[in-house]
Design a protein around this motif. Structure first.
Motif, mmCIF file in Angstrom:
data_model
loop_
_atom_site.group_PDB
_atom_site.id
_atom_site.type_symbol
_atom_site.label_atom_id
_atom_site.label_comp_id
_atom_site.label_asym_id
_atom_site.label_seq_id
_atom_site.Cartn_x
_atom_site.Cartn_y
_atom_site.Cartn_z
ATOM 1 N N ALA A 180 0.813 -1.011 0.133
ATOM 2 C CA ALA A 180 -0.089 -0.257 -0.015
ATOM 3 C C ALA A 180 0.929 1.243 0.137
ATOM 4 O O ALA A 180 0.791 2.351 -0.628
ATOM 5 C CB ALA A 180 -1.117 -0.057 1.327
ATOM 6 N N LEU A 231 0.876 3.875 -2.755
ATOM 7 C CA LEU A 231 0.720 5.476 -2.658
ATOM 8 C C LEU A 231 1.912 6.479 -3.108
ATOM 9 O O LEU A 231 1.462 7.461 -3.530
ATOM 10 C CB LEU A 231 0.588 5.797 -0.905
ATOM 11 C CG LEU A 231 0.559 7.133 -0.450
ATOM 12 C CD1 LEU A 231 -0.535 7.732 -0.887
ATOM 13 C CD2 LEU A 231 0.427 6.855 1.168
ATOM 14 N N VAL A 271 -7.545 8.677 -7.848
ATOM 15 C CA VAL A 271 -7.007 7.950 -6.331
ATOM 16 C C VAL A 271 -7.993 6.893 -6.456
ATOM 17 O O VAL A 271 -7.535 5.835 -6.027
ATOM 18 C CB VAL A 271 -7.496 9.110 -5.240
ATOM 19 C CG1 VAL A 271 -7.617 8.091 -4.076
ATOM 20 C CG2 VAL A 271 -6.579 10.153 -5.434
ATOM 21 N N VAL A 301 -6.707 3.096 -6.006
ATOM 22 C CA VAL A 301 -7.269 2.299 -4.818
ATOM 23 C C VAL A 301 -7.815 1.033 -5.345
ATOM 24 O O VAL A 301 -7.573 -0.291 -4.744
ATOM 25 C CB VAL A 301 -8.569 3.026 -4.103
ATOM 26 C CG1 VAL A 301 -9.134 2.058 -3.127
ATOM 27 C CG2 VAL A 301 -7.825 4.447 -3.437
ATOM 28 N N ASP A 302 -8.488 0.841 -6.591
ATOM 29 C CA ASP A 302 -9.013 -0.198 -7.313
ATOM 30 C C ASP A 302 -7.823 -1.207 -7.658
ATOM 31 O O ASP A 302 -7.759 -2.316 -7.320
ATOM 32 C CB ASP A 302 -9.907 -0.031 -8.163
ATOM 33 C CG ASP A 302 -11.077 0.792 -8.098
ATOM 34 O OD1 ASP A 302 -11.364 0.517 -6.872
ATOM 35 O OD2 ASP A 302 -11.616 1.183 -8.967
ATOM 36 N N LEU A 334 -4.914 -1.148 -6.350
ATOM 37 C CA LEU A 334 -4.309 -1.500 -4.977
ATOM 38 C C LEU A 334 -5.203 -2.632 -4.312
ATOM 39 O O LEU A 334 -4.510 -3.670 -3.975
ATOM 40 C CB LEU A 334 -4.117 -0.387 -4.050
ATOM 41 C CG LEU A 334 -3.797 -0.893 -2.588
ATOM 42 C CD1 LEU A 334 -2.199 -1.434 -2.682
ATOM 43 C CD2 LEU A 334 -3.682 0.296 -1.694
ATOM 44 N N GLU A 335 -6.459 -2.787 -4.501
ATOM 45 C CA GLU A 335 -7.389 -3.726 -3.906
ATOM 46 C C GLU A 335 -7.042 -5.120 -4.613
ATOM 47 O O GLU A 335 -6.897 -6.132 -4.065
ATOM 48 C CB GLU A 335 -8.729 -3.280 -4.013
ATOM 49 C CG GLU A 335 -9.203 -2.539 -3.119
ATOM 50 C CD GLU A 335 -10.722 -1.786 -3.047
ATOM 51 O OE1 GLU A 335 -11.316 -2.430 -4.024
ATOM 52 O OE2 GLU A 335 -11.137 -1.281 -2.094
#
Length: 545
Positions: free
Chosen positions: A250, A254, A335, A339-340, A342-343
Motif C-alpha cells: 500500500a 501510494l 485516487v 485504490v481499485d 491496489l485492492e
C-alpha cells in the motif's frame, strides 16, 4: 517380671534349634529348654537316638513334653519389651488404639496378627502359633485381624455366619437356613464372597477404564492446548508478515500515486512556464516597437517619417495566442483507480500469502513416512527405500496374510498415529489415477469395501486424468483450475481434521472436519491400475521442503 526380663539377654530366650525366641518352650530332663515343635521334630528325625541337642545326654524313652509356662511367659514378656520378631517372622507390637488386640494376652495386650473364624478370637504372633502347628487347629479358618469378631456370630443361634441368602441378601448361620430360609436361594459365604469379589473386580476394572479414558481425554486436551498456543504464535507471526507485506504494498502504491500526480503537475507547470517565457519575449519585442513608433510619430521630418513608415507599419513577428491554452491535468478518478488497482493487487497478494502461510503451518508437522510391504496388494510394486509405489502388469505370488489388501490396489505406511498432528507430501505428476489419504489401522482389508469415512477412510483421488474427487459418501467432485503435481496431507487427531493441499500452488484442496477418530491412523496410498502404461508413473513420498 518386666524388670527381671530386662536383666536377661536375648540369647537366654533363643531356641538353639530354630535360633528364634521360644515358642511353647518345654524343658527336657537334662534341664535344657527348646521350642516344643523344634525338639519334637528333632527327635522324629533322629528316632534311634533320643538325646539332648545341647549336652548330648541320651534318654532311654522319649520324655513327656510339657510347656514350661514360666519360660513361656518370660519369652512373651521379652518379645513385648524388646520388640523382637515372632517365631513365624511376624512383628510383635503392643496393641494401639485402632488395632485389634490379642484375646489371649494377659496384662499388656499385643497387636493381633490373625483372627480365627472358628474360635471367634484374635491372636498375636505368639499365641497364633498353635493354629499354625497343631493338627486340629490348622483346620480353622484364619483371616486378617477383625475387630468385633462377635459380630460374625448369629445373635439368635450363637453359631458362625457361614451362609448367605441371595433372596434376602443377608448373612446367616446353618440353623437360620433350615428354620427361616428354607425355600430361599442360599449359597456359602465363600461362594458369595467370590461372586461379589468378581463383581468388585469388574467394577474396579470398569472404573480403571473410566479413569484411563479421562486421563487420555486430559492428554488430548493438553495437546489441544499446546496446538492452540502453537497455532496462535504462528498466526501472529503470519499476521505480522502478511500485514507488513500489505502495508509495504500500500505504501509503495501510494508513493507511485503521489509521484504520478506530481509528474503530471510538474509537466503542466513546465508547459505554462515555457508559454509565459515566450509571451514575455513577445511583450519585450512589442514594447521596443512601441517606443520606436512613438519616437517616429513625434518627428517633424517629413522625409524621415515617410521613409521609415513602411518598415514601421510591418507587423512584428509574433504568435497568435487566441487558441493557445494551458490544459490542466484532470485528477478525477485517479485516487479511485489507484485504490481499485491496489485492492486487486492486495487481493492477489493476500491469497498467495494466506495460502502460503497456511501450508507452512501444517508443513511444520512433517513426518517421515515409508511404505509397509506386508500390506501391499499383490499388483503393487514398491521401491527398496519404501518411498515409491506403482501398479505392475503382473500379479505377484505373495502370501495372503491378514494385513494385505486383497482386492484394492492399496498399501499402508509403516507409521501409525493415535494422537497429535502429522503431515506428508506425495508426488502425483504424470498419473491419470490415484487415491491418497489416511485410514484406520484396523480397517478391513479383504473384499469390496467402499473407501469412505463410514468405513474408516478419509481420502481424495483422481479418476480419468482430470476428475478430482473427495471420497465422501456420496462421492463429491473437486473443481480445480489446475491439477496438483504434489499433494500434501495433514491430520490433526484431536481436532478430527484431515486436509489436502496442492503444494506447488500453496492451495487448500479439501478438508474432512469433525471426524471422530478412534485407534491408530495410518497414511494409505493407491497408485491406481496400470491401464496399459497410461498410469505407470509411481506415487512418490517426497521430502517436505
Amino acid at each position: 517380671m518386666s524388670a527381671t526380663s530386662c536383666l536377661l539377654t536375648e540369647e537366654q530366650f533363643l531356641c538353639c534349634i530354630c535360633l528364634d525366641v521360644f515358642t511353647l518352650p518345654v524343658t527336657i530332663p537334662c534341664g535344657h529348654n527348646f521350642c516344643k515343635s523344634c525338639i519334637t521334630q528333632h527327635w522324629n528325625v533322629n528316632r534311634v537316638h533320643c538325646q539332648c541337642p545341647m549336652c548330648k545326654k541320651h534318654f532311654k524313652t522319649r520324655p513327656e513334653l510339657t510347656v514350661n509356662t514360666f519360660i513361656s511367659e518370660m519369652a512373651a514378656e521379652f518379645r513385648q519389651s524388646a520388640g523382637n520378631k515372632g517365631s513365624r517372622g511376624s512383628e510383635i507390637q503392643v496393641a494401639k488404639p485402632g488395632d485389634v488386640p490379642c484375646d489371649i494376652c494377659s496384662g499388656t495386650k499385643l497387636k493381633a496378627l490373625k483372627s480365627c473364624l472358628t474360635c471367634f478370637a484374635s491372636y498375636c504372633g505368639v499365641h497364633v502359633d498353635p493354629h499354625l502347628t497343631a493338627g486340629p487347629l490348622k483346620r480353622h479358618s484364619l483371616v486378617d485381624p477383625i475387630a468385633n469378631i462377635e459380630d460374625r456370630v448369629c445373635s439368635k443361634h450363637k453359631k458362625p455366619l457361614e451362609l448367605f441368602c441371595k433372596t434376602d441378601q443377608t448373612c446367616m448361620c446353618s440353623l437360620c437356613a433350615v428354620s427361616e430360609h428354607v425355600v430361599h436361594n442360599i449359597v456359602s459365604l465363600k461362594d458369595e464372597y467370590e461372586a461379589k469379589s468378581a463383581e468388585l473386580e469388574r467394577a474396579e476394572a470398569e472404573i480403571q477404564h473410566m479413569i484411563q479414558e479421562r486421563r487420555l481425554k486430559i492428554q488430548q486436551i493438553e495437546r489441544l492446548k499446546t496446538h492452540s498456543k502453537e497455532d496462535a504464535e504462528r498466526e501472529i507471526a503470519d499476521g505480522v508478515q502478511i500485514f507488513t507485506a500489505l502495508m509495504q504494498t500500500a505504501e509503495r502504491r501510494l508513493n507511485e500515486l503521489i509521484e504520478g500526480i506530481e509528474e503530471r503537475q510538474k509537466s503542466t507547470e513546465e508547459q505554462a512556464d515555457r508559454l509565459i517565457t515566450e509571451l514575455e519575449q513577445e511583450i519585450s519585442v512589442l514594447t521596443t516597437r512601441t517606443a520606436e513608433v512613438q519616437q517616429l510619430s513625434r518627428t517633424q521630418d517629413h522625409l524621415l517619417l515617410l521613409q521609415s513608415f513602411t518598415s514601421m507599419n510591418a507587423a512584428p513577428c509574433t504568435k497568435n495566442w487566441t487558441e493557445v491554452r494551458v490544459r490542466l491535468p484532470s485528477y478525477e478518478g485517479t485516487v479511485v483507480k489507484a485504490v481499485d488497482e491496489l485492492e486487486e493487487m492486495l487481493s492477489r497478494g493476500k491469497q498467495k500469502l494466506l495460502h502460503g502461510a497456511r501450508l507452512n503451518r501444517v508443513q511444520h508437522y512433517a513426518a517421515d513416512v515409508t511404505l509397509e510391504p506386508h500390506t501391499a496388494n499383490p499388483w503393487l510394486i514398491l521401491s527398496d527405500d519404501g518411498k515409491q509405489v506403482s501398479c505392475g502388469e503382473v500379479r505377484r505370488d505373495l502370501p495372503d496374510n491378514q494385513e494385505r489388501f486383497s482386492l484394492y490396489a492399496n498399501v499402508l505406511a509403516r507409521q501409525s498415529f493415535s494422537s497429535g498432528r502429522f503431515y506428508y507430501e506425495v508426488q502425483v505428476a504424470g498419473k491419470t489415477d490415484w487415491t491418497l489419504g489416511v485410514t484406520k489401522r484396523s480397517v478391513n482389508r479383504k473384499g469390496i469395501i467402499p473407501l469412505s469415512p463410514v468405513n474408516g477412510y478419509w481420502a481424495v483421488g483422481l479418476r480419468n486424468r482430470n476428475q478430482y474427487l473427495t471420497l465422501t459418501c456420496p462421492v463429491v467432485g473437486l473443481s480445480l483450475t489446475a491439477g496438483p503435481q504434489r499433494v500434501g496431507v495433514f491430520v490433526s487427531y484431536e481436532e478430527g481434521l484431515v486436509s489436502f493441499y496442492d503444494v506447488d500452488a500453496a492451495v487448500h484442496l479439501y478438508s474432512f472436519t469433525g471426524c471422530c477418530f478412534t485407534g491408530e491412523l495410518s497414511p494409505f496410498f493407491s497408485p491406481g491400475l496400470h491401464h496399459g502404461g497410461l498410469n505407470a508413473a509411481p506415487l512418490i513420498i517426497s521430502p517436505v521442503k
